[in-house]
Design a protein around this motif. Structure first.
Motif, PDB file in Angstrom:
ATOM      1  N   HIS A  54      11.799  15.363  -5.219  1.00 38.35           N
ATOM      2  CA  HIS A  54      11.974  14.154  -6.023  1.00 38.35           C
ATOM      3  C   HIS A  54      12.650  13.053  -5.194  1.00 38.35           C
ATOM      4  N   PHE A  55      12.066  11.863  -5.234  1.00 40.91           N
ATOM      5  CA  PHE A  55      12.579  10.727  -4.477  1.00 40.91           C
ATOM      6  C   PHE A  55      12.843   9.536  -5.394  1.00 40.91           C
ATOM      7  N   GLU A  56      13.812   8.735  -4.991  1.00 43.03           N
ATOM      8  CA  GLU A  56      14.033   7.425  -5.611  1.00 43.03           C
ATOM      9  C   GLU A  56      13.451   6.381  -4.664  1.00 43.03           C
ATOM     10  N   THR A  57      12.628   5.473  -5.204  1.00 50.28           N
ATOM     11  CA  THR A  57      11.991   4.441  -4.394  1.00 50.28           C
ATOM     12  C   THR A  57      12.278   3.069  -4.990  1.00 50.28           C
ATOM     13  N   ASP A  58      11.779   2.031  -4.343  1.00 48.26           N
ATOM     14  CA  ASP A  58      11.968   0.677  -4.855  1.00 48.26           C
ATOM     15  C   ASP A  58      11.285   0.458  -6.197  1.00 48.26           C
ATOM     16  N   PHE A  59      10.257   1.258  -6.500  1.00 47.48           N
ATOM     17  CA  PHE A  59       9.541   1.084  -7.769  1.00 47.48           C
ATOM     18  C   PHE A  59       9.935   2.118  -8.817  1.00 47.48           C
ATOM     19  N   GLY A  60      10.837   3.040  -8.461  1.00 51.58           N
ATOM     20  CA  GLY A  60      11.237   4.075  -9.408  1.00 51.58           C
ATOM     21  C   GLY A  60      11.048   5.455  -8.824  1.00 51.58           C
TER      22      GLY A  60
ATOM     23  N   CYS B   4       5.657   6.111   0.861  1.00 54.32           N
ATOM     24  CA  CYS B   4       6.494   4.915   0.877  1.00 54.32           C
ATOM     25  C   CYS B   4       7.912   5.356   1.241  1.00 54.32           C
ATOM     26  N   SER B   5       8.785   4.417   1.466  1.00 51.84           N
ATOM     27  CA  SER B   5      10.180   4.763   1.745  1.00 51.84           C
ATOM     28  C   SER B   5      10.841   5.320   0.492  1.00 51.84           C
ATOM     29  N   GLY B   6      11.740   6.281   0.686  1.00 50.30           N
ATOM     30  CA  GLY B   6      12.407   6.852  -0.469  1.00 50.30           C
ATOM     31  C   GLY B   6      13.680   7.590  -0.107  1.00 50.30           C
ATOM     32  N   ARG B   7      14.545   7.761  -1.095  1.00 52.85           N
ATOM     33  CA  ARG B   7      15.780   8.529  -0.934  1.00 52.85           C
ATOM     34  C   ARG B   7      15.632   9.842  -1.672  1.00 52.85           C
ATOM     35  N   LEU B   8      15.876  10.946  -0.974  1.00 49.75           N
ATOM     36  CA  LEU B   8      15.736  12.261  -1.577  1.00 49.75           C
ATOM     37  C   LEU B   8      16.822  12.493  -2.626  1.00 49.75           C
ATOM     38  N   LEU B   9      16.394  12.894  -3.818  1.00 45.19           N
ATOM     39  CA  LEU B   9      17.320  13.188  -4.900  1.00 45.19           C
ATOM     40  C   LEU B   9      17.523  14.686  -5.099  1.00 45.19           C
TER      41      LEU B   9
ATOM     42  N   ALA C 145       0.828  -1.204   0.000  1.00 42.43           N
ATOM     43  CA  ALA C 145       0.000   0.000   0.000  1.00 42.43           C
ATOM     44  C   ALA C 145       0.863   1.254   0.000  1.00 42.43           C
ATOM     45  N   LEU C 146       0.601   2.157  -0.933  1.00 45.65           N
ATOM     46  CA  LEU C 146       1.162   3.496  -0.899  1.00 45.65           C
ATOM     47  C   LEU C 146       0.200   4.350  -0.079  1.00 45.65           C
ATOM     48  N   LEU C 147       0.740   5.116   0.846  1.00 45.46           N
ATOM     49  CA  LEU C 147      -0.075   5.771   1.862  1.00 45.46           C
ATOM     50  C   LEU C 147      -0.519   7.174   1.468  1.00 45.46           C
ATOM     51  N   MET C 148      -1.691   7.553   1.963  1.00 39.79           N
ATOM     52  CA  MET C 148      -2.141   8.936   1.830  1.00 39.79           C
ATOM     53  C   MET C 148      -1.169   9.823   2.591  1.00 39.79           C
ATOM     54  N   PRO C 149      -0.675  10.909   1.977  1.00 43.01           N
ATOM     55  CA  PRO C 149       0.377  11.704   2.625  1.00 43.01           C
ATOM     56  C   PRO C 149      -0.124  12.684   3.663  1.00 43.01           C
ATOM     57  N   ALA C 150      -1.436  12.928   3.729  1.00 46.27           N
ATOM     58  CA  ALA C 150      -1.932  13.974   4.624  1.00 46.27           C
ATOM     59  C   ALA C 150      -3.414  13.787   4.882  1.00 46.27           C
ATOM     60  N   ASP C 151      -3.875  14.426   5.941  1.00 45.78           N
ATOM     61  CA  ASP C 151      -5.307  14.584   6.156  1.00 45.78           C
ATOM     62  C   ASP C 151      -5.841  15.610   5.164  1.00 45.78           C
TER      63      ASP C 151
ATOM     64  N   ALA D 234      11.630   7.035   5.764  1.00 42.35           N
ATOM     65  CA  ALA D 234      10.872   5.793   5.846  1.00 42.35           C
ATOM     66  C   ALA D 234       9.405   6.023   5.477  1.00 42.35           C
ATOM     67  N   ARG D 235       8.768   4.964   5.065  1.00 43.27           N
ATOM     68  CA  ARG D 235       7.317   4.981   4.823  1.00 43.27           C
ATOM     69  C   ARG D 235       6.601   5.509   6.066  1.00 43.27           C
ATOM     70  N   PHE D 236       5.709   6.474   5.893  1.00 48.56           N
ATOM     71  CA  PHE D 236       4.888   7.081   6.928  1.00 48.56           C
ATOM     72  C   PHE D 236       5.646   8.138   7.741  1.00 48.56           C
ATOM     73  N   ALA D 237       6.931   8.332   7.478  1.00 47.64           N
ATOM     74  CA  ALA D 237       7.689   9.357   8.204  1.00 47.64           C
ATOM     75  C   ALA D 237       7.282  10.747   7.724  1.00 47.64           C
ATOM     76  N   GLU D 238       7.369  11.736   8.614  1.00 43.05           N
ATOM     77  CA  GLU D 238       7.103  13.118   8.230  1.00 43.05           C
ATOM     78  C   GLU D 238       8.170  13.573   7.245  1.00 43.05           C
ATOM     79  N   MET D 239       7.728  14.300   6.187  1.00 39.50           N
ATOM     80  CA  MET D 239       8.712  14.844   5.239  1.00 39.50           C
ATOM     81  C   MET D 239       8.641  16.364   5.142  1.00 39.50           C
ATOM     82  N   ALA D 240       7.485  16.962   5.422  1.00 40.85           N
ATOM     83  CA  ALA D 240       7.376  18.418   5.328  1.00 40.85           C
ATOM     84  C   ALA D 240       6.114  18.867   6.050  1.00 40.85           C
ATOM     85  N   ARG D 241       5.974  20.190   6.157  1.00 40.96           N
ATOM     86  CA  ARG D 241       4.769  20.733   6.777  1.00 40.96           C
ATOM     87  C   ARG D 241       4.430  22.079   6.158  1.00 40.96           C
TER      88      ARG D 241
END
Length: 281
Positions: free
Chosen positions: A185-191, A147-152, A82-88, A235-242
């Motif tokens: 922009h992020f790199e993930t396991d699926f691209g 999802c989990s990702g590496r910031l590019l 599952a790819l998660l909803m990023p926000a309320d 990580a997946r579900f981690a905060e990235m911005a506000r």
């Protein structure tokens, strides 16, 4: 077009947002209390979900607006696919990116390239999927990873600050590609995956967990920051911005990697951590 939406075409966007920022960060007790009480009452903010439920405990309106939630109030979908909803918030629109274009509202669209500050060229997201999530003033204003990702890279695109409410979205052409925004922009396991934080009228800032304040603007030109060698993993579900006021986040996915959750559509209410899409086998 309603009167307020028409008015935003001539309002001094940047000046109003600068003023909103001064008020949002004010620690004057009466100013702070009036702003917080007004928003709680007018928009029905549920402070029982907040880590700090006492509105008088916040040192500024901005501290209240970017409040943390009590642990466990939002949980990620347990399915690892599952790819998660990023926000309320509410879905403004979601669906396929057709011929490189993202649907905004009836009769309105824009290209993925212009949203990302890439001009008119192709992007890795053409023919992929998008989801536009609108955060209202009552919502939790932190954005988390689907999802989990590496910031590019991040791309800051200066622009206007139209309202992103439903009336403006319906009537302002290419609104999300005209407003000031930060494309992450992020790199993930699926691209590749992109998360676009779109500013709006009276939004006094966007902050990221890796760099702090990114908006208010730090330049008049498109500005790129390369993070490829800094190994920033989220990580997946981690905060990235506000956001420091209500606005919109747009998730872009490449073609062939996922299917959107059935039933999601314009005006669907959503919560952080619920299923946005499912990765294909």
């Amino acid at each position: 077009m309603d009167a307020l939406t028409a008015l935003t075409h001539v309002l001094p966007h940047q000046s109003l947002s600068w003023l909103a920022r001064q008020l949002a960060y004010s620690k004057h007790p009466r100013t702070r209390a009036w702003l917080i009480d007004t928003v709680v009452r007018r928009f029905g903010v549920d402070l029982e979900e907040a880590l700090e439920s006492d509105p008088r405990a916040y040192e500024s309106f901005n501290a209240f607006f970017t409040r943390a939630l009590t642990p466990g109030v939002r949980t990620p979908d347990p399915d690892p696919r599952a790819l998660l909803m990023p926000a309320d918030g509410r879905i403004s629109q979601c669906g396929p990116i057709e011929a490189g274009r993202i649907f905004q509202a009836k009769g309105q669209s824009f290209t993925a390239a212009e949203l990302l500050g890439e001009g008119s060229g192709p992007t890795p997201f053409d023919d992929g999927l998008f989801a536009t999530v609108y955060l209202s003033p009552k919502d939790y204003h932190r954005v988390h990873m689907p999802c989990s990702g590496r910031l590019l890279e991040t791309v800051h695109v200066p622009g206007r600050l139209f309202s992103v409410g439903p009336a403006a979205v319906s009537h302002v052409p290419r609104l999300f590609a005209r407003n000031e925004r930060l494309a992450c922009h992020f790199e993930t396991d699926f691209g590749p995956m992109a998360m676009v934080m779109v500013g709006a009228l009276l939004v006094s800032g966007v902050e990221t967990v890796w760099s702090g304040i990114e908006i208010p603007r730090y330049g008049r030109r498109v500005t790129r920051k390369d993070y490829r060698n800094q190994h920033i993993e989220l990580a997946r579900f981690a905060e990235m911005a506000r956001f420091n006021y209500g606005s919109t986040v747009i998730v872009l996915l490449p073609p062939g990697v996922a299917t959107l959750e059935p039933g999601l559509g314009a005006e669907s209410p959503v919560k952080l951590g619920q299923r946005l899409a499912t990765l294909t086998p």
